[in-house]
Design a protein around this motif. Structure first.
Motif, PDB file in Angstrom:
ATOM      1  N   GLN A 155      39.229  82.761  37.406  1.00  0.00           N
ATOM      2  CA  GLN A 155      39.222  81.287  37.413  1.00  0.00           C
ATOM      3  C   GLN A 155      37.912  80.787  36.804  1.00  0.00           C
ATOM      4  O   GLN A 155      37.892  79.851  36.004  1.00  0.00           O
ATOM      5  CB  GLN A 155      39.381  80.762  38.851  1.00  0.00           C
ATOM      6  N   LEU A 156      36.803  81.450  37.187  1.00  0.00           N
ATOM      7  CA  LEU A 156      35.488  81.025  36.700  1.00  0.00           C
ATOM      8  C   LEU A 156      35.367  81.201  35.181  1.00  0.00           C
ATOM      9  O   LEU A 156      35.009  80.259  34.473  1.00  0.00           O
ATOM     10  CB  LEU A 156      34.414  81.828  37.433  1.00  0.00           C
ATOM     11  N   ILE A 157      35.707  82.394  34.658  1.00  0.00           N
ATOM     12  CA  ILE A 157      35.506  82.612  33.210  1.00  0.00           C
ATOM     13  C   ILE A 157      36.510  81.816  32.383  1.00  0.00           C
ATOM     14  O   ILE A 157      36.237  81.448  31.253  1.00  0.00           O
ATOM     15  CB  ILE A 157      35.527  84.108  32.806  1.00  0.00           C
ATOM     16  N   SER A 158      37.686  81.520  32.977  1.00  0.00           N
ATOM     17  CA  SER A 158      38.676  80.735  32.217  1.00  0.00           C
ATOM     18  C   SER A 158      38.415  79.238  32.374  1.00  0.00           C
ATOM     19  O   SER A 158      39.168  78.414  31.863  1.00  0.00           O
ATOM     20  CB  SER A 158      40.097  81.079  32.659  1.00  0.00           C
ATOM     21  N   HIS A 193      31.742  95.042  40.773  1.00  0.00           N
ATOM     22  CA  HIS A 193      30.679  94.763  41.725  1.00  0.00           C
ATOM     23  C   HIS A 193      30.146  95.982  42.470  1.00  0.00           C
ATOM     24  O   HIS A 193      29.153  95.882  43.159  1.00  0.00           O
ATOM     25  CB  HIS A 193      31.009  93.594  42.658  1.00  0.00           C
ATOM     26  N   PHE A 194      30.779  97.145  42.310  1.00  0.00           N
ATOM     27  CA  PHE A 194      30.186  98.350  42.903  1.00  0.00           C
ATOM     28  C   PHE A 194      29.435  99.175  41.864  1.00  0.00           C
ATOM     29  O   PHE A 194      28.999 100.287  42.132  1.00  0.00           O
ATOM     30  CB  PHE A 194      31.252  99.214  43.575  1.00  0.00           C
ATOM     31  N   GLN A 195      29.321  98.653  40.636  1.00  0.00           N
ATOM     32  CA  GLN A 195      28.633  99.403  39.596  1.00  0.00           C
ATOM     33  C   GLN A 195      27.352  98.673  39.216  1.00  0.00           C
ATOM     34  O   GLN A 195      27.287  97.452  39.344  1.00  0.00           O
ATOM     35  CB  GLN A 195      29.538  99.482  38.347  1.00  0.00           C
ATOM     36  N   PRO A 196      26.336  99.398  38.751  1.00  0.00           N
ATOM     37  CA  PRO A 196      25.130  98.684  38.320  1.00  0.00           C
ATOM     38  C   PRO A 196      25.471  97.876  37.067  1.00  0.00           C
ATOM     39  O   PRO A 196      25.972  98.417  36.093  1.00  0.00           O
ATOM     40  CB  PRO A 196      24.141  99.810  37.993  1.00  0.00           C
ATOM     41  N   SER A 197      25.314  96.583  37.132  1.00  0.00           N
ATOM     42  CA  SER A 197      25.618  95.739  35.968  1.00  0.00           C
ATOM     43  C   SER A 197      24.774  94.475  36.048  1.00  0.00           C
ATOM     44  O   SER A 197      24.707  93.830  37.096  1.00  0.00           O
ATOM     45  CB  SER A 197      27.108  95.383  35.972  1.00  0.00           C
ATOM     46  N   ASN A 198      24.111  94.168  34.943  1.00  0.00           N
ATOM     47  CA  ASN A 198      23.312  92.933  34.914  1.00  0.00           C
ATOM     48  C   ASN A 198      24.026  91.851  34.136  1.00  0.00           C
ATOM     49  O   ASN A 198      23.416  90.876  33.729  1.00  0.00           O
ATOM     50  CB  ASN A 198      21.950  93.203  34.243  1.00  0.00           C
ATOM     51  N   LYS A 199      25.329  92.074  33.909  1.00  0.00           N
ATOM     52  CA  LYS A 199      26.074  91.120  33.087  1.00  0.00           C
ATOM     53  C   LYS A 199      26.373  89.851  33.880  1.00  0.00           C
ATOM     54  O   LYS A 199      26.914  89.923  34.986  1.00  0.00           O
ATOM     55  CB  LYS A 199      27.370  91.784  32.633  1.00  0.00           C
ATOM     56  N   LEU A 200      26.005  88.726  33.281  1.00  0.00           N
ATOM     57  CA  LEU A 200      26.301  87.439  33.926  1.00  0.00           C
ATOM     58  C   LEU A 200      27.636  86.922  33.417  1.00  0.00           C
ATOM     59  O   LEU A 200      27.915  86.978  32.207  1.00  0.00           O
ATOM     60  CB  LEU A 200      25.204  86.432  33.584  1.00  0.00           C
ATOM     61  N   TYR A 201      28.462  86.439  34.327  1.00  0.00           N
ATOM     62  CA  TYR A 201      29.760  85.874  33.935  1.00  0.00           C
ATOM     63  C   TYR A 201      29.784  84.374  34.196  1.00  0.00           C
ATOM     64  O   TYR A 201      29.488  83.929  35.308  1.00  0.00           O
ATOM     65  CB  TYR A 201      30.896  86.550  34.714  1.00  0.00           C
ATOM     66  N   GLY A 202      30.117  83.637  33.145  1.00  0.00           N
ATOM     67  CA  GLY A 202      30.299  82.192  33.263  1.00  0.00           C
ATOM     68  C   GLY A 202      31.500  81.811  32.426  1.00  0.00           C
ATOM     69  O   GLY A 202      32.155  82.685  31.840  1.00  0.00           O
ATOM     70  N   PRO A 203      31.816  80.518  32.347  1.00  0.00           N
ATOM     71  CA  PRO A 203      32.957  80.091  31.530  1.00  0.00           C
ATOM     72  C   PRO A 203      32.832  80.595  30.084  1.00  0.00           C
ATOM     73  O   PRO A 203      31.753  80.527  29.502  1.00  0.00           O
ATOM     74  CB  PRO A 203      32.871  78.568  31.600  1.00  0.00           C
ATOM     75  N   ILE A 204      33.922  81.119  29.541  1.00  0.00           N
ATOM     76  CA  ILE A 204      33.943  81.682  28.182  1.00  0.00           C
ATOM     77  C   ILE A 204      33.642  80.571  27.173  1.00  0.00           C
ATOM     78  O   ILE A 204      34.303  79.515  27.176  1.00  0.00           O
ATOM     79  CB  ILE A 204      35.336  82.311  27.908  1.00  0.00           C
ATOM     80  N   LYS A 205      32.632  80.815  26.325  1.00  0.00           N
ATOM     81  CA  LYS A 205      32.138  79.774  25.402  1.00  0.00           C
ATOM     82  C   LYS A 205      33.260  79.216  24.523  1.00  0.00           C
ATOM     83  O   LYS A 205      33.337  78.017  24.282  1.00  0.00           O
ATOM     84  CB  LYS A 205      31.042  80.342  24.485  1.00  0.00           C
ATOM     85  N   GLU A 206      34.141  80.107  24.055  1.00  0.00           N
ATOM     86  CA  GLU A 206      35.220  79.675  23.147  1.00  0.00           C
ATOM     87  C   GLU A 206      36.177  78.691  23.826  1.00  0.00           C
ATOM     88  O   GLU A 206      36.969  78.029  23.161  1.00  0.00           O
ATOM     89  CB  GLU A 206      36.041  80.891  22.675  1.00  0.00           C
ATOM     90  N   LEU A 207      36.148  78.606  25.154  1.00  0.00           N
ATOM     91  CA  LEU A 207      37.086  77.701  25.853  1.00  0.00           C
ATOM     92  C   LEU A 207      36.441  76.341  26.131  1.00  0.00           C
ATOM     93  O   LEU A 207      37.084  75.454  26.692  1.00  0.00           O
ATOM     94  CB  LEU A 207      37.526  78.329  27.184  1.00  0.00           C
TER      95      LEU A 207
END
Ligand SMILES: O=C(O)CCC(=O)C(=O)O
Ligand SMILES: [Fe+2]
Length: 203
Positions: free
Chosen positions: A120-123, A152-166
């Motif tokens: 819901q967040l990224i879309s 969320h159980f893996q090391p990840s520094n990736k930030l997720y926000g609304p997809i720019k193209e949308l």
């Protein structure tokens, strides 16, 4: 899968690993279709890492002598991108639709696919996560297996926000960015039958 095979119970390890491979293939198809549904390149959601990890929750709901006095699993939306759920023949799963709880009747061989909060967040609200719960039942036990696509159980520094193209002037971002693990922490902190952790990120 998020954990090394030795960490899975021996009784179901091989089955789970095989099932995991099938679910990964199905997830790939679903994320491709969902990318296209959003008008994006078919590989967009996979390239973003939406299926970089998945994990399972195996649920066992004992038969309940007084089902009207309790609940099997409290109301919530899943804190992931997408969930593929296998339920047995007992029933009890319900989704909230237009303020009404609707039974999701078991159908042999059918899987249930739920949109999760992170999707819901990224879309940017183009897809909505679904509130659901499980009633307690006098029949049972009921067994279900939920597969959650998230990292969320893996090391990840990736930030997720609304997809720019949308995004556009008519469709500004509705949410702040989050790490998948921070989102899970908010979900666990708020608990079931409570406000959505999405509200904490709403702009
Ligand atoms: O047991 C079920 O059918 C649903 C479980 C569930 O909603 C979950 O694990 O998030
Ligand atoms: Fe759920």
């Amino acid at each position: 899968m998020a954990f090394p095979p030795e960490e899975y119970p021996a009784a179901c390890r091989d089955m789970l690993i095989e099932y995991s491979e099938h679910v990964q293939r199905l997830g790939q198809i679903l994320f491709t279709l969902l990318s296209e549904a959003l008008g994006l390149n078919p590989a967009h959601l996979t390239d973003m890492g939406c299926m970089d990890g998945h994990f399972f929750l195996c649920h066992y709901y004992p038969a309940c002598p007084e089902p009207n006095r309790t609940i099997g699993h409290g109301k919530h939306c899943d804190p992931d991108f997408l969930t593929i759920l296998l339920q047995d023949h007992i029933g009890g799963l319900q989704v909230l639709h237009e303020d009404q709880w609707i039974d999701v009747h078991p159908q042999e061989g059918a899987l249930i696919v739920n949109i999760g909060d992170l999707f819901q967040l990224i879309s940017n609200d183009k897809f909505k996560s679904v509130e659901h719960r499980v009633l307690a039942k006098s029949e049972g036990p009921r067994i279900s297996l939920a597969c959650f696509f998230t990292t969320h159980f893996q090391p990840s520094n990736k930030l997720y926000g609304p997809i720019k193209e949308l995004l556009s002037a008519d469709s500004p971002p509705l949410y702040k960015e989050t790490l998948t693990k921070d989102y899970l922490n908010s979900f666990c902190y708020l608990g079931l039958d409570n406000d959505s952790p999405l509200d904490l990120l709403r702009l």
